[in-house]
Design a protein around this motif. Structure first.
Motif, mmCIF file in Angstrom:
data_model
loop_
_atom_site.group_PDB
_atom_site.id
_atom_site.type_symbol
_atom_site.label_atom_id
_atom_site.label_comp_id
_atom_site.label_asym_id
_atom_site.label_seq_id
_atom_site.Cartn_x
_atom_site.Cartn_y
_atom_site.Cartn_z
ATOM 1 N N ARG A 192 0.838 -1.203 0.000
ATOM 2 C CA ARG A 192 0.000 0.000 0.000
ATOM 3 C C ARG A 192 0.870 1.250 0.000
ATOM 4 O O ARG A 192 0.592 2.221 -0.696
ATOM 5 C CB ARG A 192 -0.904 0.032 1.243
ATOM 6 C CG ARG A 192 -2.100 -0.896 1.158
ATOM 7 C CD ARG A 192 -3.089 -0.556 2.244
ATOM 8 N NE ARG A 192 -3.687 0.744 2.010
ATOM 9 C CZ ARG A 192 -4.086 1.555 2.972
ATOM 10 N NH1 ARG A 192 -3.937 1.231 4.238
ATOM 11 N NH2 ARG A 192 -4.640 2.701 2.686
ATOM 12 N N ARG A 193 1.933 1.215 0.802
ATOM 13 C CA ARG A 193 2.811 2.384 0.855
ATOM 14 C C ARG A 193 3.481 2.619 -0.488
ATOM 15 O O ARG A 193 3.561 3.741 -0.965
ATOM 16 C CB ARG A 193 3.884 2.184 1.926
ATOM 17 C CG ARG A 193 3.334 2.178 3.333
ATOM 18 C CD ARG A 193 4.461 2.045 4.334
ATOM 19 N NE ARG A 193 5.265 3.256 4.343
ATOM 20 C CZ ARG A 193 5.071 4.261 5.176
ATOM 21 N NH1 ARG A 193 4.133 4.179 6.083
ATOM 22 N NH2 ARG A 193 5.819 5.325 5.123
ATOM 23 N N LEU A 194 3.948 1.523 -1.115
ATOM 24 C CA LEU A 194 4.627 1.684 -2.394
ATOM 25 C C LEU A 194 3.661 2.223 -3.435
ATOM 26 O O LEU A 194 4.032 3.018 -4.295
ATOM 27 C CB LEU A 194 5.200 0.331 -2.850
ATOM 28 C CG LEU A 194 6.415 -0.120 -2.038
ATOM 29 C CD1 LEU A 194 6.900 -1.470 -2.498
ATOM 30 C CD2 LEU A 194 7.533 0.915 -2.153
ATOM 31 N N ARG A 195 2.403 1.785 -3.361
ATOM 32 C CA ARG A 195 1.436 2.218 -4.359
ATOM 33 C C ARG A 195 1.245 3.739 -4.331
ATOM 34 O O ARG A 195 0.998 4.356 -5.351
ATOM 35 C CB ARG A 195 0.098 1.503 -4.129
ATOM 36 C CG ARG A 195 -0.643 1.215 -5.417
ATOM 37 C CD ARG A 195 -1.904 0.404 -5.159
ATOM 38 N NE ARG A 195 -1.673 -0.755 -4.329
ATOM 39 C CZ ARG A 195 -2.538 -1.181 -3.406
ATOM 40 N NH1 ARG A 195 -3.656 -0.518 -3.181
ATOM 41 N NH2 ARG A 195 -2.275 -2.262 -2.690
ATOM 42 N N VAL A 196 1.327 4.345 -3.150
ATOM 43 C CA VAL A 196 1.147 5.800 -3.099
ATOM 44 C C VAL A 196 2.477 6.534 -2.952
ATOM 45 O O VAL A 196 2.525 7.671 -2.501
ATOM 46 C CB VAL A 196 0.190 6.218 -1.958
ATOM 47 C CG1 VAL A 196 -1.204 5.702 -2.235
ATOM 48 C CG2 VAL A 196 0.690 5.718 -0.622
ATOM 49 N N ASP A 197 3.574 5.859 -3.353
ATOM 50 C CA ASP A 197 4.885 6.505 -3.370
ATOM 51 C C ASP A 197 5.375 6.963 -2.012
ATOM 52 O O ASP A 197 5.988 8.018 -1.901
ATOM 53 C CB ASP A 197 4.882 7.733 -4.306
ATOM 54 C CG ASP A 197 4.822 7.325 -5.757
ATOM 55 O OD1 ASP A 197 5.299 6.215 -6.036
ATOM 56 O OD2 ASP A 197 4.293 8.090 -6.574
ATOM 57 N N LEU A 198 5.095 6.215 -0.983
ATOM 58 C CA LEU A 198 5.672 6.541 0.315
ATOM 59 C C LEU A 198 6.888 5.639 0.523
ATOM 60 O O LEU A 198 6.926 4.530 0.005
ATOM 61 C CB LEU A 198 4.661 6.284 1.434
ATOM 62 C CG LEU A 198 3.551 7.308 1.600
ATOM 63 C CD1 LEU A 198 2.583 6.837 2.668
ATOM 64 C CD2 LEU A 198 4.119 8.666 1.983
ATOM 65 N N PRO A 199 7.878 6.157 1.257
ATOM 66 C CA PRO A 199 9.019 5.288 1.539
ATOM 67 C C PRO A 199 8.559 4.045 2.289
ATOM 68 O O PRO A 199 7.762 4.136 3.218
ATOM 69 C CB PRO A 199 9.947 6.159 2.402
ATOM 70 C CG PRO A 199 9.121 7.338 2.804
ATOM 71 C CD PRO A 199 8.026 7.489 1.816
ATOM 72 N N ALA A 200 9.022 2.885 1.859
ATOM 73 C CA ALA A 200 8.604 1.642 2.501
ATOM 74 C C ALA A 200 9.828 0.843 2.888
ATOM 75 O O ALA A 200 10.922 1.041 2.371
ATOM 76 C CB ALA A 200 7.729 0.835 1.558
ATOM 77 N N GLU A 201 9.605 -0.042 3.844
ATOM 78 C CA GLU A 201 10.660 -0.916 4.333
ATOM 79 C C GLU A 201 11.161 -1.788 3.182
ATOM 80 O O GLU A 201 10.362 -2.254 2.371
ATOM 81 C CB GLU A 201 10.032 -1.792 5.418
ATOM 82 C CG GLU A 201 10.992 -2.454 6.329
ATOM 83 C CD GLU A 201 10.214 -3.185 7.416
ATOM 84 O OE1 GLU A 201 10.723 -3.296 8.519
ATOM 85 O OE2 GLU A 201 9.096 -3.641 7.150
ATOM 86 N N SER A 202 12.460 -2.008 3.125
ATOM 87 C CA SER A 202 12.969 -2.886 2.079
ATOM 88 C C SER A 202 12.568 -4.319 2.395
ATOM 89 O O SER A 202 12.323 -4.678 3.542
ATOM 90 C CB SER A 202 14.488 -2.777 1.986
ATOM 91 O OG SER A 202 15.061 -3.436 3.092
ATOM 92 N N LEU A 203 12.509 -5.153 1.356
ATOM 93 C CA LEU A 203 12.116 -6.552 1.556
ATOM 94 C C LEU A 203 13.075 -7.255 2.506
ATOM 95 O O LEU A 203 12.668 -8.082 3.313
ATOM 96 C CB LEU A 203 12.079 -7.273 0.212
ATOM 97 C CG LEU A 203 10.767 -7.120 -0.558
ATOM 98 C CD1 LEU A 203 10.857 -7.826 -1.893
ATOM 99 C CD2 LEU A 203 9.605 -7.666 0.258
#
Lengths: 255, 388, 372
Positions: free
Chosen positions: B195-206
């Motif tokens: 969800r975060r990636l979808r709205v271009d927010l920084p997200a935790e790496s895998l």
């Protein structure tokens, strides 16, 4: 000209024997910045308190878009479209920027908080206002005074208010931060908001105000068109040395 | 080296590391007592430890919630004693079914919290003051309920005693639970990340996400496997952990939890922001008292008795100490539900450890007091660092 | 890049937040740009966390530009390679006093220098633009009454004493003309007429690549070309100046009875939204400007007319009627009428010009040092 978005009629408020406000009238229109100046104890804070729903007036009427309202609490005031930024900013220092922005108005998905949407909107809002924070996930207590103020102003804009009330906003700011704040007020104005700013710094508010109202000992001691009023006239009205001069739209004694 | 240490110290001070310092403290306590007595880390002792932690832990969990709004309830021991007395008297002497007895006891706890909440919001008196009055009142009630004998034993084979003493999760059940928790956690993390990636927010790496999940799974699997070499995971302890997880979720992911933290941070600011401050205070007092009552019920089950000593002052202090040692601030607004679990484990480890090391009751109090002092000191330092 | 330029300096974490890129991506981009010498990073501590502060790489030596408009102050800081490292705008009170304005400007400069991790002694020169004719030799306002509060103010002395560096003062429109001719819409042209339509109306001339100032710095004052000898009295004391017809107070007054009290920005925004009254006022202003500009074009025959100032943000709405009027009032040329374009530097034109004159000072001083 359109009807005032916010109007106060003959508002009075006393603390014990001390009359903090005595028959004060205020009219505020959209697209307008009204500065309220005066010495400490002139009634600025009380006036702001009444407008923001933080204090109940003893007498007088308040109308929003010509409809009489009772502003029982800040939350009620906000529901009428009046948002306030208090001098103490009213931010919880332990909560981060996003949490403070949406405090009391959290976005939810189902019954749970929607952190992703809130964080996204937080960045957008802060960006629009050109408020800089290192991260929206730092506790507000760790931010500078100007950053905290930016957060408080951003918060007041959530929910599309018609009027925004700013109490002593430049008191704790450096010059660069003041510059950013004043530019921000211009931006609010061009968004169509009615803005009320109180300050004891004449120079700051004179730069952005359309009208300047001078309070003295709880009464209106003159109201000025900011584009023609001079600093000397304003100072005279603040201190009560002289009757207001040319710039006065409305003298205190005339009514 | 020194720089690294001062960096870490800074992060401990500012409270940035969350529960990590407590985990470190727990590890230290365990290593010390293991060195003194090799039986300390035996699975048998650890199973006992977890079982003993449940009752105090549940009470500490209530303390954690109340501390979040910056309040203290000194009568939680008395409330737990009253709940224990009610459970015992109604089920043994009056012949009620034990389920009903427990519900009534919890209801009384809830009512006490409601009254406290009202008193606090109407009169504006700090919690630790009027709960002292409550302490006397509730203790009086407890003695009256217990009657002249002052002690009531619960039959050994009643469900409550069974559940809190001898009921353990079957291996199949505990492993299913572990699998469910792990899968749920990973799924929730992945959903949030996408969800975060979808709205271009920084997200935790895998990678970080995998590491985080791996640590959780390792802890769960390790714990369950080691306790499994003895009697396994006790039902009472499992209930306690589930409660902690539920409260943690409520504090972090619901509007109520957000309000609780805001009120603890700055009640006036929260009010101006439109938070229903009074309701939040009342709810926190209610949760605290209800948890205290539940803790009393669990303690009754474990001791198979309710007496005048149930819920003595030491219990209050242990529960508060556990919450603070676990990292919940005395000044309000900061902490975590997990601090109840970790804190109570530290406190119980110290108690058992001192006994195993040949120390007596006095020694136990002294060591617990010392750990408590360090926790308070850290809390005060952290508060200053955040303000500074 | 843009993000860093706008904000002067920020941490990598902020950068990720502002750009919406992942921290890893940001870190990689920053590394590349540092390697190619565009960015500069330094370790810092924000709210207790260690972080990497990212700033634009700058050569040693800074120059500052101040632009005083009648209602605002703009301060910019650039390195000697003309890379702007920080820029800030501040609204000012009407008819503010020169000493108060300069005081704020100096304070602001101090804080801005600090924000890019530099010291005040790295500032080598300062350029100042004011909205009145300036005698460049002495740096004083050479015409009284145009800028109340600034009459006779010795800007170089006041600022020089505070900052300890050479101060070059010029008329704002001259600076705007210089900036647009060197860096903006007039690039590559020798003869540029710059018209600045904002609160007041000003103009600047760049002839043969140099700013043409005239006898006392009053060259190019197109706002005070008389267009109606029976018109209202202007702040300069004459009657019927162009400014009394197209200056912001005149435009706003025209709208007052129908639209209430507006700001110039409101008029531009509403015109863009299609408000007929606001559109009419702007196009009329364009026509009047065009007629005045045509006179200048007939005398000087510039290659391009660059229109700047706040009203230029109205775009074609202003320029189209201007072109029509110019075409109607100038000598027809085989190659067609003079080009009329909006400025490229927008509200920053004047402050960029101030930076340019400050930089010229530095390079002159440098050459003298080499020669001596």
């Amino acid at each position: 000209m359109s009807a005032p978005v916010l109007s106060l009629r003959a508002v009075a408020k006393s603390y014990g024997a001390a009359r903090a406000l005595d028959g004060v009238d205020v009219e505020l229109h959209r697209h307008e910045v009204l500065a309220v100046i005066g010495d400490s104890g002139a009634g600025k804070s009380t006036l702001v308190g009444v407008m923001s729903g933080n204090q109940r007036p003893d007498a007088g009427e308040i109308a929003v878009d010509d409809r009489p309202v009772t502003l029982a609490s800040p939350a009620v005031a906000r529901s009428h479209g009046i948002a306030s930024v208090f001098q103490d900013l009213a931010l919880a220092p332990n909560l981060d920027v996003v949490e403070n922005l949406f405090l009391g108005a959290e976005l939810t998905r189902g019954r749970l908080l929607d952190e992703v949407s809130m964080e996204k909107q937080a960045w957008e809002l802060l960006g629009q206002l050109a408020v800089r924070v290192p991260s929206v996930r730092v506790p507000v207590g760790a931010l500078s005074a100007a950053q905290r103020q930016g957060v408080a102003i951003a918060r007041s804009l959530l929910g599309d208010p018609k009027v925004i009330v700013l109490d002593e906003p430049t008191a704790s700011l450096g010059i660069r931060q003041t510059a950013e704040f004043l530019t921000l007020v211009e931006r609010l104005r061009s968004r169509g908001l009615g803005v009320v700013v109180t300050s004891h710094s004449l120079v700051d508010v004179h730069a952005v105000a359309d009208r300047i109202m001078v309070l003295r000992l709880g009464r209106v001691n003159g109201e000025f068109d900011a584009s023609v009023a001079t600093q000397e006239e304003l100072l005279a009205a603040v201190t009560g040395v002289e009757s207001p001069g040319n710039g006065a739209v409305r003298g205190g004694g005339a009514r | 080296m020194i720089a690294a240490f001062s960096g870490t110290w800074h992060r401990v001070r500012s409270g940035e590391l969350g529960v990590l310092p407590v985990v470190g403290l727990l590890a230290l306590v365990w290593l010390v007592f293991q060195a003194i007595n090799p039986a300390f880390l035996s699975s048998d002792n650890l199973v006992n430890l977890t079982q003993q932690s449940a009752a105090t832990g549940v009470i500490a969990l209530g303390v954690v919630v109340l501390l979040h709004v910056g309040q203290l309830d000194l009568s939680i021991g008395a409330v737990s004693g009253l709940a224990a007395a009610i459970t015992a008297v109604t089920s043994v002497q009056w012949g009620w079914s034990q389920g009903v007895s427990v519900l009534v006891a919890l209801g009384v706890g809830l009512a006490v919290g409601l009254v406290y909440g009202m008193v606090h919001t109407r009169l504006g008196v700090p919690g630790f003051v009027f709960t002292l009055a409550g302490l006397l009142l509730v203790t009086g009630l407890q003695l009256r309920v217990l009657g002249p004998t002052g002690s009531i034993n619960l039959p050994f084979e009643t469900p409550l005693v069974y559940l809190s003493q001898r009921a353990f999760l079957a291996p199949a059940a505990s492993w299913t639970l572990v699998a469910l928790i792990a899968a749920g956690y990973v799924a929730a993390r992945l959903v949030e990340r996408s969800r975060r990636l979808r709205v271009d927010l920084p997200a935790e790496s895998l990678g970080a996400l995998a590491a985080r999940c791996a640590v959780l799974v390792a802890l769960l699997v390790g714990g369950v496997a080691y306790l499994g070499t003895n009697r396994g995971v006790g039902v009472a302890f499992a209930v306690f952990v589930a409660l902690v997880a539920a409260v943690d979720f409520a504090l972090r992911r619901t509007r109520w939890g957000r309000s609780v933290r805001a009120v603890g941070g700055d009640a006036d600011a929260a009010r101006k922001a439109g938070v229903p401050v009074r309701r939040v205070f009342v709810s926190a007092f209610v949760v605290s008292s209800t948890m205290a009552a539940l803790g009393g019920v669990l303690a009754t089950g474990r001791l198979a008795a309710a007496n005048q000593g149930t819920g003595e002052v030491e219990l209050v202090l242990t529960a508060i100490a556990a919450a603070v040692i676990g990292g919940t601030s005395l000044f309000g607004g900061r902490g975590s539900a997990w601090s109840a679990l970790l804190g109570v484990l530290v406190v119980q480890s110290v108690s058992t450890g001192v006994l195993l090391a040949g120390g007596d009751y006095s020694m136990r109090l002294v060591v617990t007091g010392l750990v408590f002092t360090v926790a308070i000191w850290l809390d005060a330092v952290a508060r200053r660092a955040r303000r500074g | 890049m843009n993000a860093v330029q706008q904000r002067g300096s920020l941490t990598q974490v902020e950068l990720a937040g502002v750009t919406g890129l992942s921290p890893a991506t940001v870190s990689n981009i920053v590394k590349e740009l540092v390697a190619s010498g565009v960015l500069h990073t330094s370790p810092t501590s924000r709210s207790g966390r260690r972080a990497l502060q990212v700033t634009l790489a700058r050569n040693l030596g800074l120059v500052a530009g101040f632009h005083f408009d009648s209602r605002s102050l703009r301060v910019a800081l650039s390195d000697v390679a003309h890379r702007i490292v920080a820029e800030q705008r501040m609204p000012l009170a009407p008819d503010h006093r020169a000493d108060a304005g300069l005081d704020r400007a100096a304070l602001m400069l101090g804080e801005m220098v600090e924000s890019v991790d530099a010291a005040l002694d790295e500032v080598l020169a300062v350029g100042v633009g004011v909205p009145a004719p300036v005698d460049v030799a002495t740096g004083t306002v050479s015409s009284l009454g145009l800028l109340r509060g600034w009459d006779g103010a010795a800007v170089p002395e006041i600022l020089g004493a505070r900052l300890g560096v050479p101060v070059q003062v010029d008329n704002e429109a001259n600076l705007g003309a210089l900036a647009e001719a060197r860096l903006g819409a007039g690039r590559g042209c020798q003869h540029v007429l710059y018209v600045r339509v904002s609160h007041g109306v000003g103009g600047g001339l760049v002839l043969g690549g140099e700013v043409f100032r005239g006898r006392v710095g009053a060259a190019g004052e197109i706002g005070h070309v008389s267009v109606d000898e029976h018109g209202s009295v202007c702040r300069c004391g004459n009657r019927g100046c162009l400014e009394t017809i197209v200056g912001a107070p005149a435009l706003l007054e025209t709208l007052r009875s129908s639209h209430g009290s507006l700001s110039l920005r409101d008029v531009i925004v509403r015109a863009a939204e299609g408000d007929p009254g606001c559109r009419r006022v702007i196009s009329d202003a364009g026509r009047h400007l065009g007629m005045a500009v045509a006179t200048v074009c007939n005398v000087l025959d510039p290659e391009v007319v660059v229109v700047g100032g706040e009203l230029a943000e109205a775009g074609e709405l202003l320029l189209e009627p201007m072109r029509a009027a110019i075409e109607a009032c100038t000598i027809p040329a085989v190659v067609g009428p003079v080009r009329v374009v909006a400025g490229e530097l927008g509200a920053s034109a004047e402050v960029r010009g101030a930076l340019a004159v400050a930089l010229d000072q530095v390079s002159i001083a440098g050459r003298k040092q080499v020669a001596g």
